[in-house]
Design a protein around this motif. Structure first.
Motif, PDB file in Angstrom:
ATOM      1  N   ILE A   1      13.601 -30.029 -97.569  1.00 54.90           N
ATOM      2  CA  ILE A   1      13.726 -31.367 -98.158  1.00 54.90           C
ATOM      3  C   ILE A   1      14.919 -32.095 -97.560  1.00 54.90           C
ATOM      4  O   ILE A   1      14.846 -33.279 -97.221  1.00 54.90           O
ATOM      5  CB  ILE A   1      13.859 -31.262 -99.691  1.00 54.90           C
ATOM      6  CG1 ILE A   1      12.536 -30.764-100.297  1.00 54.90           C
ATOM      7  CG2 ILE A   1      14.229 -32.619-100.286  1.00 54.90           C
ATOM      8  CD1 ILE A   1      12.608 -30.483-101.778  1.00 54.90           C
ATOM      9  N   GLU A   2      16.038 -31.383 -97.420  1.00 53.14           N
ATOM     10  CA  GLU A   2      17.228 -31.995 -96.828  1.00 53.14           C
ATOM     11  C   GLU A   2      16.978 -32.396 -95.380  1.00 53.14           C
ATOM     12  O   GLU A   2      17.403 -33.460 -94.932  1.00 53.14           O
ATOM     13  CB  GLU A   2      18.402 -31.018 -96.924  1.00 53.14           C
ATOM     14  CG  GLU A   2      18.885 -30.800 -98.353  1.00 53.14           C
ATOM     15  CD  GLU A   2      19.966 -29.726 -98.435  1.00 53.14           C
ATOM     16  OE1 GLU A   2      20.291 -29.158 -97.370  1.00 53.14           O
ATOM     17  OE2 GLU A   2      20.458 -29.470 -99.551  1.00 53.14           O
ATOM     18  N   ASP A   3      16.275 -31.515 -94.636  1.00 56.85           N
ATOM     19  CA  ASP A   3      15.955 -31.836 -93.241  1.00 56.85           C
ATOM     20  C   ASP A   3      15.036 -33.061 -93.170  1.00 56.85           C
ATOM     21  O   ASP A   3      15.195 -33.911 -92.288  1.00 56.85           O
ATOM     22  CB  ASP A   3      15.268 -30.644 -92.568  1.00 56.85           C
ATOM     23  CG  ASP A   3      16.222 -29.477 -92.349  1.00 56.85           C
ATOM     24  OD1 ASP A   3      17.445 -29.696 -92.446  1.00 56.85           O
ATOM     25  OD2 ASP A   3      15.736 -28.345 -92.115  1.00 56.85           O
ATOM     26  N   LEU A   4      14.074 -33.121 -94.114  1.00 55.15           N
ATOM     27  CA  LEU A   4      13.161 -34.256 -94.147  1.00 55.15           C
ATOM     28  C   LEU A   4      13.914 -35.543 -94.449  1.00 55.15           C
ATOM     29  O   LEU A   4      13.674 -36.582 -93.824  1.00 55.15           O
ATOM     30  CB  LEU A   4      12.074 -34.021 -95.191  1.00 55.15           C
ATOM     31  CG  LEU A   4      11.026 -35.137 -95.348  1.00 55.15           C
ATOM     32  CD1 LEU A   4      10.282 -35.344 -94.039  1.00 55.15           C
ATOM     33  CD2 LEU A   4      10.043 -34.807 -96.471  1.00 55.15           C
ATOM     34  N   LYS A   5      14.855 -35.470 -95.429  1.00 54.09           N
ATOM     35  CA  LYS A   5      15.664 -36.647 -95.750  1.00 54.09           C
ATOM     36  C   LYS A   5      16.504 -37.068 -94.557  1.00 54.09           C
ATOM     37  O   LYS A   5      16.622 -38.258 -94.249  1.00 54.09           O
ATOM     38  CB  LYS A   5      16.562 -36.355 -96.952  1.00 54.09           C
ATOM     39  CG  LYS A   5      15.816 -36.252 -98.282  1.00 54.09           C
ATOM     40  CD  LYS A   5      16.793 -35.997 -99.412  1.00 54.09           C
ATOM     41  CE  LYS A   5      16.059 -35.941-100.761  1.00 54.09           C
ATOM     42  NZ  LYS A   5      17.006 -35.677-101.881  1.00 54.09           N
ATOM     43  N   ALA A   6      17.088 -36.067 -93.866  1.00 52.75           N
ATOM     44  CA  ALA A   6      17.892 -36.374 -92.690  1.00 52.75           C
ATOM     45  C   ALA A   6      17.039 -37.007 -91.601  1.00 52.75           C
ATOM     46  O   ALA A   6      17.460 -37.959 -90.931  1.00 52.75           O
ATOM     47  CB  ALA A   6      18.561 -35.101 -92.172  1.00 52.75           C
ATOM     48  N   GLU A   7      15.802 -36.481 -91.429  1.00 44.98           N
ATOM     49  CA  GLU A   7      14.896 -37.033 -90.435  1.00 44.98           C
ATOM     50  C   GLU A   7      14.486 -38.453 -90.800  1.00 44.98           C
ATOM     51  O   GLU A   7      14.416 -39.341 -89.935  1.00 44.98           O
ATOM     52  CB  GLU A   7      13.659 -36.139 -90.316  1.00 44.98           C
ATOM     53  CG  GLU A   7      12.590 -36.663 -89.374  1.00 44.98           C
ATOM     54  CD  GLU A   7      13.057 -36.767 -87.937  1.00 44.98           C
ATOM     55  OE1 GLU A   7      12.467 -37.564 -87.189  1.00 44.98           O
ATOM     56  OE2 GLU A   7      14.031 -36.075 -87.573  1.00 44.98           O
ATOM     57  N   GLN A   8      14.242 -38.684 -92.096  1.00 48.80           N
ATOM     58  CA  GLN A   8      13.883 -40.024 -92.540  1.00 48.80           C
ATOM     59  C   GLN A   8      15.027 -40.999 -92.327  1.00 48.80           C
ATOM     60  O   GLN A   8      14.831 -42.140 -91.915  1.00 48.80           O
ATOM     61  CB  GLN A   8      13.467 -39.996 -94.011  1.00 48.80           C
ATOM     62  CG  GLN A   8      12.122 -39.321 -94.260  1.00 48.80           C
ATOM     63  CD  GLN A   8      11.779 -39.251 -95.727  1.00 48.80           C
ATOM     64  OE1 GLN A   8      12.655 -39.305 -96.597  1.00 48.80           O
ATOM     65  NE2 GLN A   8      10.489 -39.110 -96.030  1.00 48.80           N
TER      66      GLN A   8
ATOM     67  N   GLN B   1      14.914 -44.135 -89.947  1.00 45.06           N
ATOM     68  CA  GLN B   1      15.207 -45.487 -90.418  1.00 45.06           C
ATOM     69  C   GLN B   1      16.275 -46.151 -89.566  1.00 45.06           C
ATOM     70  O   GLN B   1      16.209 -47.360 -89.285  1.00 45.06           O
ATOM     71  CB  GLN B   1      15.634 -45.445 -91.881  1.00 45.06           C
ATOM     72  CG  GLN B   1      14.495 -45.099 -92.836  1.00 45.06           C
ATOM     73  CD  GLN B   1      14.961 -44.886 -94.258  1.00 45.06           C
ATOM     74  OE1 GLN B   1      16.170 -44.885 -94.532  1.00 45.06           O
ATOM     75  NE2 GLN B   1      14.016 -44.672 -95.168  1.00 45.06           N
ATOM     76  N   GLU B   2      17.274 -45.360 -89.136  1.00 48.83           N
ATOM     77  CA  GLU B   2      18.314 -45.919 -88.274  1.00 48.83           C
ATOM     78  C   GLU B   2      17.748 -46.276 -86.906  1.00 48.83           C
ATOM     79  O   GLU B   2      18.092 -47.310 -86.333  1.00 48.83           O
ATOM     80  CB  GLU B   2      19.468 -44.905 -88.129  1.00 48.83           C
ATOM     81  CG  GLU B   2      20.286 -44.726 -89.394  1.00 48.83           C
ATOM     82  CD  GLU B   2      20.909 -46.027 -89.867  1.00 48.83           C
ATOM     83  OE1 GLU B   2      21.457 -46.766 -89.014  1.00 48.83           O
ATOM     84  OE2 GLU B   2      20.849 -46.307 -91.072  1.00 48.83           O
ATOM     85  N   MET B   3      16.876 -45.420 -86.384  1.00 49.51           N
ATOM     86  CA  MET B   3      16.265 -45.709 -85.085  1.00 49.51           C
ATOM     87  C   MET B   3      15.389 -46.953 -85.158  1.00 49.51           C
ATOM     88  O   MET B   3      15.325 -47.730 -84.201  1.00 49.51           O
ATOM     89  CB  MET B   3      15.437 -44.512 -84.614  1.00 49.51           C
ATOM     90  CG  MET B   3      16.241 -43.331 -84.115  1.00 49.51           C
ATOM     91  SD  MET B   3      15.175 -42.064 -83.369  1.00 49.51           S
ATOM     92  CE  MET B   3      14.565 -42.912 -81.900  1.00 49.51           C
ATOM     93  N   MET B   4      14.717 -47.143 -86.307  1.00 52.05           N
ATOM     94  CA  MET B   4      13.844 -48.303 -86.452  1.00 52.05           C
ATOM     95  C   MET B   4      14.622 -49.609 -86.408  1.00 52.05           C
ATOM     96  O   MET B   4      14.056 -50.665 -86.130  1.00 52.05           O
ATOM     97  CB  MET B   4      13.046 -48.195 -87.759  1.00 52.05           C
ATOM     98  CG  MET B   4      12.007 -47.083 -87.738  1.00 52.05           C
ATOM     99  SD  MET B   4      11.159 -46.819 -89.311  1.00 52.05           S
ATOM    100  CE  MET B   4      10.104 -48.278 -89.374  1.00 52.05           C
ATOM    101  N   LYS B   5      15.924 -49.539 -86.684  1.00 49.55           N
ATOM    102  CA  LYS B   5      16.752 -50.741 -86.651  1.00 49.55           C
ATOM    103  C   LYS B   5      17.119 -51.139 -85.226  1.00 49.55           C
ATOM    104  O   LYS B   5      17.442 -52.291 -84.964  1.00 49.55           O
ATOM    105  CB  LYS B   5      18.025 -50.524 -87.456  1.00 49.55           C
ATOM    106  CG  LYS B   5      17.808 -50.311 -88.946  1.00 49.55           C
ATOM    107  CD  LYS B   5      19.132 -50.058 -89.646  1.00 49.55           C
ATOM    108  CE  LYS B   5      18.930 -49.789 -91.138  1.00 49.55           C
ATOM    109  NZ  LYS B   5      20.213 -49.496 -91.821  1.00 49.55           N
ATOM    110  N   THR B   6      17.085 -50.171 -84.299  1.00 50.22           N
ATOM    111  CA  THR B   6      17.588 -50.443 -82.957  1.00 50.22           C
ATOM    112  C   THR B   6      16.610 -50.134 -81.832  1.00 50.22           C
ATOM    113  O   THR B   6      16.740 -50.681 -80.738  1.00 50.22           O
ATOM    114  CB  THR B   6      18.866 -49.614 -82.708  1.00 50.22           C
ATOM    115  OG1 THR B   6      18.560 -48.215 -82.882  1.00 50.22           O
ATOM    116  CG2 THR B   6      19.960 -50.006 -83.695  1.00 50.22           C
ATOM    117  N   THR B   7      15.636 -49.256 -82.078  1.00 52.79           N
ATOM    118  CA  THR B   7      14.765 -48.769 -81.005  1.00 52.79           C
ATOM    119  C   THR B   7      13.359 -49.351 -81.135  1.00 52.79           C
ATOM    120  O   THR B   7      12.755 -49.274 -82.209  1.00 52.79           O
ATOM    121  CB  THR B   7      14.680 -47.228 -81.037  1.00 52.79           C
ATOM    122  OG1 THR B   7      15.998 -46.677 -81.012  1.00 52.79           O
ATOM    123  CG2 THR B   7      13.896 -46.713 -79.830  1.00 52.79           C
TER     124      THR B   7
END
Length: 600
Positions: free
Chosen positions: A56-63, A67-73
């Motif tokens: 769950i933590e890995d999934l949250k980190a991936e999300q 989300q950060e990549m979606m802002k720039t990439t």
């Protein structure tokens, strides 16, 4: 403790009697074994819980990373028929990397693996270079962008709808272009799965136009038998309505679509139904007809608002439409036209005044005095463009309509822009709306060149009751000339208005080119009078930099060539280019005029 233990509980029939001490030992061993198993199970569950928590933590980190990549990439994300599943699949495009798209098992392996109908092993590739997304479509691969079939190499823009194969639908997101779109007030993500799939019907020219005509004929072939069935049901049940197929111009597109008209003999009101709406009603009509056949009278008491054969008297209906070309905007020309409002039968239902003017940032109209000349609409790409669309009034609206208003959808708008509602035969709308595209994109230029703006004139119909004593049945009425809808495939062709609009624009361009040549000739005559065969670059630059009012806008024909000239003697070369350009415009004007005469 203190009591005897029933030894039969801990021994087999074949065993000899054992002592209490041995029984106690065996019970203790069993308890120890159970405790060990319990401890093992607890440890296993603890480990599984820790693994689940870590996942769950890995999934949250991936999300979070996603989300950060979606802002720039730049990336593409899926559109799905179920809105909750939209955006669940995202493919990112890193700078400088080519991403190959195709099926699983391809050699070399694809970066983006898709499945489904009409996906090739090597379908296309998408690269991210200097903030832009470039796509290369493989030969014969099925790729649609914003409803248009594409091939070869092209740039993907922020907000583009991308269909790969038959059912892999995505939205293009480019953060570097998002800010400009938001400032322009454009929300590309109002597009739903159904909106994007509907775009596929927007087929342009050439082979696509042929496909559009084929699709239209398929719709007609499908609807024809259905129309016969529902009219037969209407006659049998004496519902006093008749259905017909009509062909309408599809909104914003130079192609036609099949619709169904519903005409009520009891009110003389006519309504248009989309293909999907008609088919949905047909199922309910069949259910009602089965009740009629079985002698079940319950169909007679169905409320009118639930009757698939009926329509609400207050329903707004299309009085007619006008189609206007926006091509003139690509040359920063205004357009003022009084257009005939025509219904689906091609009958005139009044006139609509439509005007549009290119405007400056402060809202003032751009005129010829502003010394702005656009020779090629592509030169506007990257620059802001604003224009004011006005609908001052309509004239000659039939008396039977009230609460009349106009509506249209501009460019990528998903919602209608509407005027106020006015009652009367000559409604004064006094409507004005400023639209903008900042900056202008290739997609917008394509819209101006290939699409038309369809303005619908809408109103509610005032019912006209049947004359007292008219006892004719539905079958008799259909056989008579009572119906206002006797042409089963009535065509309303918007091309006439569009061609006339383009003709006016082309004539104005030709006039401006002619003005250029007049100014050029004046310069040549002045040189001849001075017995000079050439004009120096310095002298030419001085002329071009002089007051625009004294020389006129036409002198701009030299501007593209002055910076390239390195020596004297280039005047006649430049003049030849201007003459050639003018001849091309005149030739285009003649072709457009010929086409307009053919249509008229």
């Amino acid at each position: 403790e203190g009591g005897a233990i029933d030894q039969s509980m801990v021994k087999d029939d074949d065993e000899e009697d054992i002592s209490d001490e041995e029984v106690q030992a065996r019970l203790q061993a069993l308890m120890d074994e159970n405790n060990a198993e319990k401890a093992g199970m607890e440890q296993e569950w603890k480990e599984k819980l820790e693994e689940a928590q870590k996942a769950i933590e890995d999934l949250k980190a991936e999300q979070t990373r996603k989300q950060e990549m979606m802002k720039t990439t730049p990336h593409i994300m899926n559109l799905n028929e179920d809105e909750q599943l939209c955006g669940m699949i995202v493919y990112f495009f890193e700078e400088g990397k080519e991403n190959k798209v195709g099926t699983k098992g391809a050699e070399p392996a694809n970066d983006i693996v898709l499945s489904g109908l009409e996906i090739d092993s090597s379908h296309c590739s998408i690269s991210h270079t200097a903030g832009k997304l470039l796509m290369v479509v493989a030969d014969e691969a099925k790729v649609y962008v914003n409803g248009e079939y594409v091939s070869g190499k092209l740039e993907l823009m922020h907000g583009d709808r991308l269909l790969l194969g038959a059912n892999n639908l995505f939205t293009v997101v480019n953060p570097s272009e998002r800010e400009a779109a938001e400032k322009a007030g454009i929300d590309y993500f109002k597009f739903t799965y159904h909106d994007a799939m509907a775009e596929i019907q927007n087929l342009g020219s050439g082979d696509d136009a042929q496909k559009g005509e084929e699709l239209l004929q398929e719709d007609i072939a499908e609807l024809g038998p259905m129309i016969g069935e529902v009219n037969a049901m209407s006659c049998a049940m004496d519902k006093k309505v008749k259905f017909d197929i009509v062909i309408m111009p599809e909104e914003g597109k130079r192609r036609k679509t099949a619709m169904v008209s519903l005409f009520s003999y009891t009110t003389s009101c006519s309504y248009l139904l989309s293909r999907d709406e008609f088919i949905s009603r047909k199922y309910k009509m069949e259910e009602m007809y089965q009740q009629f056949v079985k002698g079940d009278k319950s169909w007679e008491s169905v409320p009118s608002n639930e009757d698939p054969f009926a329509e609400d008297d207050d329903k707004e209906t299309t009085i007619g439409t006008v189609s206007i070309s926006l091509k003139s905007l690509g040359y920063l020309f205004e357009q003022e036209q009084t257009l005939t409002i025509t219904n689906y039968q091609g009958a005139a239902k009044g006139e609509l005044r439509v005007e549009y003017y290119p405007v400056k940032e402060d809202g003032s109209i751009i005129t010829e005095e502003d010394d702005i000349f656009v020779d090629d609409p592509d030169s506007l790409v990257g620059q802001p463009l604003r224009f004011s669309l006005k609908i001052p009034y309509a004239r000659g609206i039939p008396k039977r309509f009230e609460n009349v208003f106009c509506r249209y959808r501009y460019f990528l708008d998903t919602d209608y822009t509407t005027t106020g509602k006015v009652t009367g035969q000559n409604p004064e709308f006094s409507f004005s709306q400023t639209h903008s595209c900042t900056p202008v994109t290739d997609q917008f230029i394509d819209y101006l060149e290939k699409k038309s703006l369809v303005i619908e004139v809408i109103g509610t119909q005032i019912p006209i009751p049947v004359k007292p004593g008219d006892q004719r049945t539905t079958k008799q009425l259909m056989a008579s000339n009572f119906s206002v809808n006797q042409t089963p495939l009535a065509l309303m062709d918007p091309e006439k208005q569009i061609i006339m609009s383009e003709l006016e624009s082309t004539q104005r361009r030709a006039k401006k080119q002619q003005n250029k040549l007049i100014k050029v000739q004046e310069l040549i005559d002045a040189a001849k009078n001075d017995q000079s065969e050439t004009i120096s670059v310095a002298e030419l630059q001085k002329i071009l930099e002089s007051n625009a009012d004294s020389m006129g806008i036409a002198v701009a024909v030299f501007k593209m060539n002055v910076t390239k000239a390195k020596q004297e003697g280039h005047l006649f070369k430049t003049t030849a280019q201007a003459i050639k350009s003018n001849e091309e415009v005149k030739e285009h004007a003649d072709q457009t005029k010929s086409k307009a005469c053919t249509i008229l």
